[in-house]
Design a protein around this motif. Structure first.
Motif, PDB file in Angstrom:
ATOM      1  N   GLY A   1       0.825  -1.207   0.000  1.00 33.16           N
ATOM      2  CA  GLY A   1       0.000   0.000   0.000  1.00 33.16           C
ATOM      3  C   GLY A   1       0.854   1.250   0.000  1.00 33.16           C
ATOM      4  N   LEU A   2       1.875   1.269   0.845  1.00 34.46           N
ATOM      5  CA  LEU A   2       2.796   2.404   0.888  1.00 34.46           C
ATOM      6  C   LEU A   2       3.545   2.534  -0.431  1.00 34.46           C
ATOM      7  CD1 LEU A   2       3.804   4.562   2.907  1.00 34.46           C
ATOM      8  CD2 LEU A   2       5.628   2.971   3.544  1.00 34.46           C
ATOM      9  N   LEU A   3       3.912   1.398  -1.008  1.00 34.27           N
ATOM     10  CA  LEU A   3       4.607   1.395  -2.292  1.00 34.27           C
ATOM     11  C   LEU A   3       3.788   2.107  -3.359  1.00 34.27           C
ATOM     12  CD1 LEU A   3       7.253  -0.146  -3.466  1.00 34.27           C
ATOM     13  CD2 LEU A   3       5.586  -1.718  -4.424  1.00 34.27           C
ATOM     14  N   LEU A   4       2.472   1.838  -3.358  1.00 31.06           N
ATOM     15  CA  LEU A   4       1.592   2.436  -4.365  1.00 31.06           C
ATOM     16  C   LEU A   4       1.300   3.907  -4.079  1.00 31.06           C
ATOM     17  CD1 LEU A   4      -1.012  -0.451  -4.829  1.00 31.06           C
ATOM     18  CD2 LEU A   4       0.966   0.073  -6.260  1.00 31.06           C
ATOM     19  N   VAL A   5       0.938   4.195  -2.850  1.00 35.40           N
ATOM     20  CA  VAL A   5       0.534   5.556  -2.498  1.00 35.40           C
ATOM     21  C   VAL A   5       1.682   6.544  -2.678  1.00 35.40           C
ATOM     22  CG1 VAL A   5      -0.203   7.033  -0.600  1.00 35.40           C
ATOM     23  CG2 VAL A   5      -1.316   4.823  -0.957  1.00 35.40           C
ATOM     24  N   LYS A   6       2.900   6.124  -2.294  1.00 38.64           N
ATOM     25  CA  LYS A   6       4.050   7.027  -2.380  1.00 38.64           C
ATOM     26  C   LYS A   6       4.851   6.835  -3.672  1.00 38.64           C
ATOM     27  CE  LYS A   6       6.158   8.256   1.397  1.00 38.64           C
ATOM     28  NZ  LYS A   6       6.982   8.255   2.646  1.00 38.64           N
ATOM     29  N   ARG A   7       4.341   5.968  -4.539  1.00 37.07           N
ATOM     30  CA  ARG A   7       4.978   5.716  -5.845  1.00 37.07           C
ATOM     31  C   ARG A   7       6.460   5.362  -5.671  1.00 37.07           C
ATOM     32  NH1 ARG A   7       2.039  10.440  -6.632  1.00 37.07           N
ATOM     33  NH2 ARG A   7       3.952  11.677  -6.684  1.00 37.07           N
ATOM     34  N   GLN A   8       6.708   4.479  -4.731  1.00 38.18           N
ATOM     35  CA  GLN A   8       8.073   4.069  -4.448  1.00 38.18           C
ATOM     36  C   GLN A   8       8.547   3.010  -5.442  1.00 38.18           C
ATOM     37  OE1 GLN A   8       7.571   2.728  -0.415  1.00 38.18           O
ATOM     38  NE2 GLN A   8       8.113   4.717   0.460  1.00 38.18           N
ATOM     39  N   ARG A   9       9.850   2.986  -5.661  1.00 37.20           N
ATOM     40  CA  ARG A   9      10.445   1.994  -6.558  1.00 37.20           C
ATOM     41  C   ARG A   9      11.475   1.191  -5.776  1.00 37.20           C
ATOM     42  NH1 ARG A   9      14.562   2.908 -11.538  1.00 37.20           N
ATOM     43  NH2 ARG A   9      15.431   4.318  -9.991  1.00 37.20           N
ATOM     44  N   VAL A  10      11.412  -0.135  -5.905  1.00 39.34           N
ATOM     45  CA  VAL A  10      12.390  -1.032  -5.296  1.00 39.34           C
ATOM     46  C   VAL A  10      13.028  -1.838  -6.423  1.00 39.34           C
ATOM     47  CG1 VAL A  10      12.793  -2.911  -3.669  1.00 39.34           C
ATOM     48  CG2 VAL A  10      11.046  -1.187  -3.167  1.00 39.34           C
ATOM     49  N   GLN A  11      14.336  -1.762  -6.521  1.00 39.70           N
ATOM     50  CA  GLN A  11      15.028  -2.432  -7.618  1.00 39.70           C
ATOM     51  C   GLN A  11      16.226  -3.213  -7.090  1.00 39.70           C
ATOM     52  OE1 GLN A  11      15.902   0.003 -10.981  1.00 39.70           O
ATOM     53  NE2 GLN A  11      17.145  -1.562 -12.004  1.00 39.70           N
ATOM     54  N   GLY A  12      16.344  -4.452  -7.543  1.00 38.25           N
ATOM     55  CA  GLY A  12      17.522  -5.247  -7.234  1.00 38.25           C
ATOM     56  C   GLY A  12      18.603  -4.999  -8.264  1.00 38.25           C
ATOM     57  N   SER A  13      19.861  -5.150  -7.854  1.00 36.06           N
ATOM     58  CA  SER A  13      20.968  -4.875  -8.761  1.00 36.06           C
ATOM     59  C   SER A  13      22.169  -5.721  -8.365  1.00 36.06           C
ATOM     60  CB  SER A  13      21.327  -3.384  -8.710  1.00 36.06           C
ATOM     61  OG  SER A  13      22.469  -3.112  -9.495  1.00 36.06           O
ATOM     62  N   ALA A  14      22.891  -6.216  -9.369  1.00 30.59           N
ATOM     63  CA  ALA A  14      24.117  -6.981  -9.126  1.00 30.59           C
ATOM     64  C   ALA A  14      25.098  -6.669 -10.242  1.00 30.59           C
ATOM     65  CB  ALA A  14      23.824  -8.475  -9.074  1.00 30.59           C
ATOM     66  N   LEU A  15      26.332  -6.415  -9.864  1.00 27.41           N
ATOM     67  CA  LEU A  15      27.364  -6.110 -10.857  1.00 27.41           C
ATOM     68  C   LEU A  15      27.877  -7.378 -11.529  1.00 27.41           C
ATOM     69  CD1 LEU A  15      29.268  -4.071 -12.222  1.00 27.41           C
ATOM     70  CD2 LEU A  15      30.804  -4.325 -10.251  1.00 27.41           C
ATOM     71  N   ARG A  16      28.047  -8.430 -10.760  1.00 22.84           N
ATOM     72  CA  ARG A  16      28.693  -9.642 -11.269  1.00 22.84           C
ATOM     73  C   ARG A  16      27.955 -10.242 -12.467  1.00 22.84           C
ATOM     74  NH1 ARG A  16      30.598 -14.696  -7.391  1.00 22.84           N
ATOM     75  NH2 ARG A  16      31.760 -15.865  -8.962  1.00 22.84           N
ATOM     76  N   SER A  17      26.627 -10.160 -12.474  1.00 21.91           N
ATOM     77  CA  SER A  17      25.849 -10.773 -13.549  1.00 21.91           C
ATOM     78  C   SER A  17      25.624  -9.861 -14.749  1.00 21.91           C
ATOM     79  CB  SER A  17      24.496 -11.235 -12.999  1.00 21.91           C
ATOM     80  OG  SER A  17      23.767 -10.133 -12.458  1.00 21.91           O
ATOM     81  N   GLN A  18      26.160  -8.657 -14.714  1.00 25.14           N
ATOM     82  CA  GLN A  18      26.007  -7.742 -15.848  1.00 25.14           C
ATOM     83  C   GLN A  18      26.766  -8.290 -17.062  1.00 25.14           C
ATOM     84  OE1 GLN A  18      24.291  -4.808 -16.073  1.00 25.14           O
ATOM     85  NE2 GLN A  18      23.587  -4.845 -13.955  1.00 25.14           N
ATOM     86  N   PRO A  19      26.259  -8.072 -18.260  1.00 23.94           N
ATOM     87  CA  PRO A  19      26.987  -8.511 -19.456  1.00 23.94           C
ATOM     88  C   PRO A  19      28.269  -7.713 -19.645  1.00 23.94           C
ATOM     89  CG  PRO A  19      25.059  -7.208 -20.065  1.00 23.94           C
ATOM     90  CD  PRO A  19      24.960  -7.446 -18.590  1.00 23.94           C
TER      91      PRO A  19
END
Length: 324
Positions: free
Chosen positions: A248-266
């Motif tokens: 609910g908080l994610l939607l109301v506040k338009r929050q973004r959660v993103q995972g990231s890893a350097l090792r698996s980058q091309p």
């Protein structure tokens, strides 16, 4: 060159035991590097514990960043010569006397930079550039929260955040680390043993971007102090892989959660990041405007002690192995 070399033996993990391994050979577009120093990363600790295997076809020897001298060139390599001093990110194999480095990821080491400082740079600065600049779109005037500010990643993120004109808040676990992060330029350092970082960040006006290096239950707490249209970039899992989010908080506040890893980058993405470090970060390090934040150098033969030092969270910045 001999056909064998000394390296940490993968079959002995989680213990770090030195022994003889076949020496790698530079393939197409690669450099063979005589390793003078290798950076230690928490990914190495996780891999040694059996929870982060090397990618298929890559060396199972630990080590994701090296500095050393080019001793052989693979096919189709241009712009480098035998004897060049370089450093860069590797997919594995760094805890060894010799390691192959893709020429696209190799950065020339300035004479003013030690082998140890050079080996401490690739993983942390490529990571923070990827996550703060490219994914996080950090801008001047924003408020950035960096967890584990006294880590290698944290030290780089504090400095890059200030360079981009952000207000930087960070967390740390001791008075000594609080002072160290403050000296790096952090505007507010929160000792998580003494105060709740959620309340402290809210009191400061909330965060627009959070670099989440801890994971686990921190993710839900991050949400509570993240501003509207803010982003959380998750790059670490020290507190586990499970998290509870308030959708609910994610939607109301338009929050973004993103995972990231350097090792698996091309490779092409890593090459772009290496070029960004060479162009935007390295000149400032050479002139002293940015600091490598090197904590301690261990002899390569003491790799187990170096890992124990990091596991015990004693480091402030990067830990590096030195090869004689």
């Amino acid at each position: 060159m001999a056909e064998t070399m000394n390296a940490v033996l993968p079959d002995a993990y989680p213990k770090l035991v030195w022994g003889t391994q076949p020496r790698p050979v530079a393939g197409e577009g690669q450099l063979l590097v005589r390793v003078r120093a290798a950076g230690i990363n928490r990914a190495d600790l996780v891999q040694a514990a059996g929870n982060y295997p090397a990618a298929p076809g890559e060396s199972a020897v630990l080590g994701l960043e090296i500095a050393g001298e080019v001793v052989a060139l693979g096919t189709d390599v241009t712009g480098f010569s035998i004897g060049d001093a370089v450093f860069g990110l590797v997919p594995g194999g760094g805890y060894a006397e010799y390691c192959v480095l893709d020429a696209a990821l190799a950065i020339r080491k300035p004479a003013a930079l030690s082998w140890f400082d050079a080996a401490s740079l690739p993983e942390v600065w490529m990571t923070v550039w990827l996550n703060l600049v490219e994914l996080g779109e950090l801008r001047a005037g924003q408020r950035l929260l960096v967890h584990a500010g006294a880590s290698g990643i944290g030290a780089a993120a504090i400095q890059l955040g200030k360079r981009f004109g952000a207000e930087v808040l960070t967390t740390a676990g001791s008075a000594e680390k609080v002072a160290w992060c403050t000296a790096l330029g952090a505007d507010r350092v929160i000792n998580y043993h003494d105060e709740d970082f959620v309340a402290a960040v809210k009191a400061a006006g909330g965060a627009d971007l959070i670099l989440e290096t801890v994971g686990g239950d921190y993710l839900g707490r991050d949400q509570q102090c993240l501003n509207r249209d803010g982003s959380i970039i998750v790059i670490g899992l020290l507190r586990g892989t499970k998290a509870e989010l308030n959708v609910g908080l994610l939607l109301v506040k338009r929050q973004r959660v993103q995972g990231s890893a350097l090792r698996s980058q091309p490779l092409d993405a890593k090459a772009r990041l290496a070029a960004a470090v060479a162009e935007h970060i390295l000149p400032d390090i050479v002139r002293g405007a940015l600091k490598p934040a090197l904590d301690r150098v261990f002899a390569a033969g003491d790799a187990q002690a170096a890992h124990d030092y990091v596991v015990q969270n004693r480091n402030q910045g990067k830990v590096v192995l030195a090869f004689d």
